[in-house]
Write a protein that holds these residues in place. Structure first.
Motif, PDB file in Angstrom:
ATOM      1  N   ASP A  35       0.832  -1.194   0.000  1.00  0.00           N
ATOM      2  CA  ASP A  35       0.000   0.000   0.000  1.00  0.00           C
ATOM      3  C   ASP A  35       0.872   1.253   0.000  1.00  0.00           C
ATOM      4  OD1 ASP A  35      -2.493  -1.296   0.006  1.00  0.00           O
ATOM      5  OD2 ASP A  35      -2.421  -1.548   2.186  1.00  0.00           O
ATOM      6  N   PRO A  36       0.599   2.180  -0.921  1.00  0.00           N
ATOM      7  CA  PRO A  36       1.363   3.430  -0.938  1.00  0.00           C
ATOM      8  C   PRO A  36       0.861   4.401   0.136  1.00  0.00           C
ATOM      9  CG  PRO A  36      -0.223   3.383  -2.735  1.00  0.00           C
ATOM     10  CD  PRO A  36      -0.322   2.060  -2.031  1.00  0.00           C
ATOM     11  N   SER A  37       1.665   5.412   0.424  1.00  0.00           N
ATOM     12  CA  SER A  37       1.253   6.485   1.331  1.00  0.00           C
ATOM     13  C   SER A  37       0.277   7.380   0.582  1.00  0.00           C
ATOM     14  CB  SER A  37       2.461   7.313   1.770  1.00  0.00           C
ATOM     15  OG  SER A  37       3.368   6.490   2.458  1.00  0.00           O
ATOM     16  N   ARG A  38      -0.909   7.569   1.139  1.00  0.00           N
ATOM     17  CA  ARG A  38      -1.962   8.324   0.467  1.00  0.00           C
ATOM     18  C   ARG A  38      -1.598   9.795   0.319  1.00  0.00           C
ATOM     19  NH1 ARG A  38      -5.992   6.063  -1.617  1.00  0.00           N
ATOM     20  NH2 ARG A  38      -7.366   7.782  -1.209  1.00  0.00           N
ATOM     21  N   GLY A  98      -1.219   6.974  -4.328  1.00  0.00           N
ATOM     22  CA  GLY A  98      -0.326   7.579  -3.358  1.00  0.00           C
ATOM     23  C   GLY A  98       1.114   7.471  -3.804  1.00  0.00           C
ATOM     24  N   ARG A 142       5.095   5.748  -3.139  1.00  0.00           N
ATOM     25  CA  ARG A 142       5.853   4.627  -2.583  1.00  0.00           C
ATOM     26  C   ARG A 142       7.336   4.943  -2.727  1.00  0.00           C
ATOM     27  NH1 ARG A 142       5.729  -1.829  -3.985  1.00  0.00           N
ATOM     28  NH2 ARG A 142       7.575  -2.306  -2.774  1.00  0.00           N
ATOM     29  N   ASP A 143       8.095   4.595  -1.719  1.00  0.00           N
ATOM     30  CA  ASP A 143       9.540   4.772  -1.774  1.00  0.00           C
ATOM     31  C   ASP A 143      10.137   3.652  -2.635  1.00  0.00           C
ATOM     32  OD1 ASP A 143      12.085   6.069  -0.650  1.00  0.00           O
ATOM     33  OD2 ASP A 143      12.382   3.924  -0.297  1.00  0.00           O
ATOM     34  N   GLY A 145      10.532   9.020  -4.132  1.00  0.00           N
ATOM     35  CA  GLY A 145       9.083   8.955  -3.969  1.00  0.00           C
ATOM     36  C   GLY A 145       8.442   8.804  -5.343  1.00  0.00           C
TER      37      GLY A 145
END
Length: 164
Positions: free
Chosen positions: A35-38, A48, A50-51, A56
């Motif tokens: 799950d990516p950061s929203r 979102g 993702r690293d 990013g």
């Protein structure tokens, strides 16, 4: 002496029952889904960030971008990290795919243009289609698909859905 080839390599993947392809030279890597950061107030297709090795990278639900139902995560869901050359920059992003299959060569003379269906349907994102035994592979024109914010499928072509 340089060798001239009449084929190109593509990474094939599925979205639902449809098979798509992108040129292998734009694929940086293929990752398991996390799950990516929203990002608040982003477009519906932007899941979102993702690293990816210290960078990013925006993660795109390609199904939503193409006017399909959103992706439902399975054990086969993957993220294709791409570096897409645009007119004045290189766009790094991750595309969510239901399943990634393989790298395959397609002969240039086997790639057909997108079909004309005579309706309000924006097929500009289709670079071409390749016939296979029982189906077609749709080659995505990534620079066109991500060069503007218009949805890939016209609102005219999609049925309206009532919200319960």
């Amino acid at each position: 002496m340089a060798t001239v080839t009449n084929e190109s390599q593509f990474v094939t993947f599925s979205l639902g029952d449809e098979i798509f392809a992108v040129p292998v030279d734009v694929v940086r890597e293929i990752l398991d889904y996390e799950d990516p950061s929203r990002i608040p107030h982003g477009p519906a297709h932007l899941l979102g960030l993702r690293d990816v090795r210290g960078q990013g990278v925006p993660i795109i639900d390609l199904r939503v971008r193409l006017g399909m139902d959103k992706t439902v995560r399975t054990a086969h869901t993957r993220i294709l990290v791409l570096d897409i050359p645009l007119a004045d920059k290189m766009l790094a992003l991750g595309l969510v795919a239901d399943k990634v299959f393989e790298v395959v060569p397609f002969r240039h003379d086997a790639v057909e243009t997108a079909p004309d269906i005579g309706a309000a349907w924006n097929s500009d994102y289709i670079r071409g289609v390749v016939r296979r035994t029982n189906d077609f592979v749709i080659i995505i024109d990534l620079s066109r698909l991500f060069s503007d914010s218009a949805p890939a499928l016209s609102a005219v072509a999609q049925p309206s859905r009532a919200v319960a």
